[in-house]
Design a protein around this motif. Structure first.
Motif, PDB file in Angstrom:
ATOM      1  N   LEU A 144       0.849  -1.183   0.000  1.00 47.66           N
ATOM      2  CA  LEU A 144       0.000   0.000   0.000  1.00 47.66           C
ATOM      3  C   LEU A 144       0.888   1.237   0.000  1.00 47.66           C
ATOM      4  CD1 LEU A 144      -2.865   1.264   0.278  1.00 47.66           C
ATOM      5  CD2 LEU A 144      -2.535   1.180   2.761  1.00 47.66           C
ATOM      6  N   ALA A 145       0.624   2.161  -0.934  1.00 49.91           N
ATOM      7  CA  ALA A 145       1.429   3.368  -1.027  1.00 49.91           C
ATOM      8  C   ALA A 145       0.522   4.585  -1.065  1.00 49.91           C
ATOM      9  CB  ALA A 145       2.315   3.334  -2.272  1.00 49.91           C
ATOM     10  N   LEU A 146       0.993   5.684  -0.460  1.00 47.78           N
ATOM     11  CA  LEU A 146       0.322   6.974  -0.536  1.00 47.78           C
ATOM     12  C   LEU A 146       1.207   7.927  -1.323  1.00 47.78           C
ATOM     13  CD1 LEU A 146      -1.010   7.414   3.133  1.00 47.78           C
ATOM     14  CD2 LEU A 146      -2.204   6.470   1.153  1.00 47.78           C
ATOM     15  N   LYS A 147       0.590   8.664  -2.249  1.00 51.62           N
ATOM     16  CA  LYS A 147       1.341   9.574  -3.098  1.00 51.62           C
ATOM     17  C   LYS A 147       1.081  11.032  -2.714  1.00 51.62           C
ATOM     18  CE  LYS A 147       1.568   6.665  -7.250  1.00 51.62           C
ATOM     19  NZ  LYS A 147       1.271   6.600  -8.704  1.00 51.62           N
ATOM     20  N   SER A 148       2.073  11.865  -2.987  1.00 50.59           N
ATOM     21  CA  SER A 148       1.925  13.307  -2.814  1.00 50.59           C
ATOM     22  C   SER A 148       2.687  13.999  -3.937  1.00 50.59           C
ATOM     23  CB  SER A 148       2.459  13.750  -1.440  1.00 50.59           C
ATOM     24  OG  SER A 148       3.854  13.471  -1.347  1.00 50.59           O
ATOM     25  N   GLY A 149       2.523  15.322  -4.032  1.00 50.23           N
ATOM     26  CA  GLY A 149       3.195  16.037  -5.113  1.00 50.23           C
ATOM     27  C   GLY A 149       2.728  15.548  -6.474  1.00 50.23           C
ATOM     28  N   ALA A 150       3.645  15.470  -7.413  1.00 52.14           N
ATOM     29  CA  ALA A 150       3.323  15.036  -8.775  1.00 52.14           C
ATOM     30  C   ALA A 150       3.437  13.525  -8.893  1.00 52.14           C
ATOM     31  CB  ALA A 150       4.248  15.718  -9.771  1.00 52.14           C
ATOM     32  N   GLY A 151       2.611  12.815  -8.129  1.00 53.78           N
ATOM     33  CA  GLY A 151       2.605  11.362  -8.193  1.00 53.78           C
ATOM     34  C   GLY A 151       3.751  10.700  -7.469  1.00 53.78           C
ATOM     35  N   ASN A 152       4.377  11.379  -6.520  1.00 57.68           N
ATOM     36  CA  ASN A 152       5.500  10.811  -5.789  1.00 57.68           C
ATOM     37  C   ASN A 152       4.997   9.966  -4.614  1.00 57.68           C
ATOM     38  OD1 ASN A 152       7.424  12.260  -7.396  1.00 57.68           O
ATOM     39  ND2 ASN A 152       6.969  14.082  -6.167  1.00 57.68           N
ATOM     40  N   GLU A 153       5.537   8.761  -4.464  1.00 58.98           N
ATOM     41  CA  GLU A 153       5.169   7.914  -3.340  1.00 58.98           C
ATOM     42  C   GLU A 153       5.828   8.445  -2.076  1.00 58.98           C
ATOM     43  OE1 GLU A 153       5.897   3.810  -4.006  1.00 58.98           O
ATOM     44  OE2 GLU A 153       4.426   3.630  -5.628  1.00 58.98           O
ATOM     45  N   GLY A 154       4.999   8.986  -1.159  1.00 58.40           N
ATOM     46  CA  GLY A 154       5.531   9.559   0.069  1.00 58.40           C
ATOM     47  C   GLY A 154       5.591   8.572   1.207  1.00 58.40           C
ATOM     48  N   LEU A 155       4.653   7.612   1.218  1.00 63.36           N
ATOM     49  CA  LEU A 155       4.616   6.639   2.298  1.00 63.36           C
ATOM     50  C   LEU A 155       4.304   5.270   1.716  1.00 63.36           C
ATOM     51  CD1 LEU A 155       3.110   7.008   5.811  1.00 63.36           C
ATOM     52  CD2 LEU A 155       2.486   5.016   4.450  1.00 63.36           C
ATOM     53  N   LEU A 156       5.027   4.250   2.197  1.00 63.80           N
ATOM     54  CA  LEU A 156       4.856   2.892   1.693  1.00 63.80           C
ATOM     55  C   LEU A 156       4.688   1.929   2.865  1.00 63.80           C
ATOM     56  CD1 LEU A 156       6.605   1.185  -1.234  1.00 63.80           C
ATOM     57  CD2 LEU A 156       6.738   0.071   0.996  1.00 63.80           C
ATOM     58  N   LEU A 157       3.675   1.065   2.771  1.00 63.69           N
ATOM     59  CA  LEU A 157       3.447   0.009   3.761  1.00 63.69           C
ATOM     60  C   LEU A 157       3.557  -1.317   3.043  1.00 63.69           C
ATOM     61  CD1 LEU A 157       2.496  -0.928   6.616  1.00 63.69           C
ATOM     62  CD2 LEU A 157       0.144  -0.689   5.772  1.00 63.69           C
ATOM     63  N   ASP A 158       4.595  -2.119   3.373  1.00 60.73           N
ATOM     64  CA  ASP A 158       4.794  -3.356   2.633  1.00 60.73           C
ATOM     65  C   ASP A 158       4.011  -4.512   3.248  1.00 60.73           C
ATOM     66  OD1 ASP A 158       6.251  -4.388   4.788  1.00 60.73           O
ATOM     67  OD2 ASP A 158       8.203  -4.127   3.831  1.00 60.73           O
ATOM     68  N   ALA A 159       4.131  -5.682   2.645  1.00 58.39           N
ATOM     69  CA  ALA A 159       3.331  -6.836   3.047  1.00 58.39           C
ATOM     70  C   ALA A 159       3.676  -7.335   4.450  1.00 58.39           C
ATOM     71  CB  ALA A 159       3.517  -7.968   2.041  1.00 58.39           C
ATOM     72  N   SER A 160       4.832  -6.969   4.974  1.00 60.75           N
ATOM     73  CA  SER A 160       5.241  -7.399   6.315  1.00 60.75           C
ATOM     74  C   SER A 160       4.882  -6.382   7.384  1.00 60.75           C
ATOM     75  CB  SER A 160       6.756  -7.654   6.345  1.00 60.75           C
ATOM     76  OG  SER A 160       7.118  -8.670   5.429  1.00 60.75           O
ATOM     77  N   GLY A 161       4.247  -5.289   6.991  1.00 61.58           N
ATOM     78  CA  GLY A 161       3.881  -4.249   7.944  1.00 61.58           C
ATOM     79  C   GLY A 161       4.957  -3.203   8.133  1.00 61.58           C
ATOM     80  N   ASN A 162       6.071  -3.287   7.389  1.00 61.09           N
ATOM     81  CA  ASN A 162       7.120  -2.289   7.470  1.00 61.09           C
ATOM     82  C   ASN A 162       6.675  -1.006   6.777  1.00 61.09           C
ATOM     83  OD1 ASN A 162       8.981  -4.130   8.717  1.00 61.09           O
ATOM     84  ND2 ASN A 162       9.299  -5.036   6.684  1.00 61.09           N
ATOM     85  N   VAL A 163       7.095   0.129   7.325  1.00 64.60           N
ATOM     86  CA  VAL A 163       6.690   1.437   6.805  1.00 64.60           C
ATOM     87  C   VAL A 163       7.914   2.182   6.309  1.00 64.60           C
ATOM     88  CG1 VAL A 163       5.605   3.649   7.351  1.00 64.60           C
ATOM     89  CG2 VAL A 163       4.732   1.542   8.389  1.00 64.60           C
ATOM     90  N   GLY A 164       7.797   2.730   5.101  1.00 60.76           N
ATOM     91  CA  GLY A 164       8.865   3.546   4.556  1.00 60.76           C
ATOM     92  C   GLY A 164       8.337   4.913   4.177  1.00 60.76           C
ATOM     93  N   ILE A 165       9.061   5.956   4.589  1.00 61.79           N
ATOM     94  CA  ILE A 165       8.718   7.328   4.230  1.00 61.79           C
ATOM     95  C   ILE A 165       9.860   7.885   3.392  1.00 61.79           C
ATOM     96  CG2 ILE A 165       8.211   9.652   5.094  1.00 61.79           C
ATOM     97  CD1 ILE A 165       7.106   8.388   7.617  1.00 61.79           C
ATOM     98  N   GLY A 166       9.532   8.273   2.168  1.00 64.06           N
ATOM     99  CA  GLY A 166      10.564   8.796   1.275  1.00 64.06           C
ATOM    100  C   GLY A 166      11.408   7.721   0.635  1.00 64.06           C
TER     101      GLY A 166
END
Length: 244
Positions: free
Chosen positions: A201-223
């Protein structure tokens, strides 16, 4: 004018029955049970019963629904354009407001449906009023909702029942699909996300940039588009691309 009285007359496959003021017409039947009844000659599945309206002009035919105050509704079969080469069929549906008929829905030659609009942007275009000079995306034009003010779509369910939008493809052809949006009032819960193993699951901001990512293991990535995982832990990774 001749008074048919209470007799029944037959003209080949045309039957007139009852008195003139309340009589019935039967085509293919000698005992019509409605003001007009059309029956096929046989019970064969290849035998088609139909009513044909023919006109060599532009508007082929109308079916009007009237009462003592005039037309309440109308179905019109017509064609796109003019002249003998214009043979793309259109079906329009009109209803009356304040004794004036106006078109409310149209099915064009491609099978697209416009509600409140004569030439829609997609398979189904629900048009309350014009939003301005704008067209629906070719990637998302199966359902188009348009208004000149606030617009939207509402899903209504009882408190103890769920409202859902499912996203499914041939490879995720199950009851839950590949992803979903969910809401249920009696548990005060809304959720959205994937329904398959390895889903991200990813959330986008700006011009389609992925700002936040939640992977299948529950790990969260910002930027970052890939989160570093550690065995036995759930990670939060924040990547600042700006140096200094």
């Amino acid at each position: 004018d001749a008074d048919l009285g209470i007799e029944t007359y037959r003209f080949k496959d045309l039957f007139l029955s009852g008195i003139a003021s309340v009589g019935s017409v039967g085509i293919g039947t000698s005992s019509p049970d409605s003001p007009l009844e059309i029956q096929a000659a046989t019970n064969s599945s290849s035998d088609t019963t139909y009513l044909k309206l023919y006109n060599a002009g532009e508007n082929v035919g109308n079916i009007d629904f009237e009462n003592g105050n005039g037309s309440l509704a109308r179905i019109t079969g017509t064609k796109l354009g003019s002249g003998s080469s214009a043979n793309e069929g259109i079906l329009t549906f009109s209803t009356a407001f304040d004794a004036t008929l106006s078109e409310k829905m149209r099915i064009d030659a491609s099978g697209n449906v416009g509600i409140g609009i004569a030439s829609g942007d997609g398979t189904l275009h629900v048009h309350t009023a014009s939003a301005g000079t704008v067209a629906a995306s070719s990637q998302a034009d199966d359902l188009v909702i348009e208004n000149s003010t606030e617009g939207g779509m509402t899903i209504i369910t009882p408190d103890a029942q769920s409202a859902r939008i499912r996203f499914t493809s041939p490879s995720t052809n199950t009851d839950v699909g590949g992803a979903s949006i969910f809401y249920r009032q009696n548990i005060n819960k809304m959720s959205m996300g994937t329904e398959v193993a390895g889903g991200i699951l990813a959330l986008k901001s700006g011009a389609g940039n992925e700002g936040l990512l939640l992977d299948a293991s529950g790990n969260v990535g910002i930027g970052t588009s890939s989160v570093t995982s550690f065995s036995g832990y759930t990670s939060l990774e924040i990547n600042n691309a700006t140096s200094g």
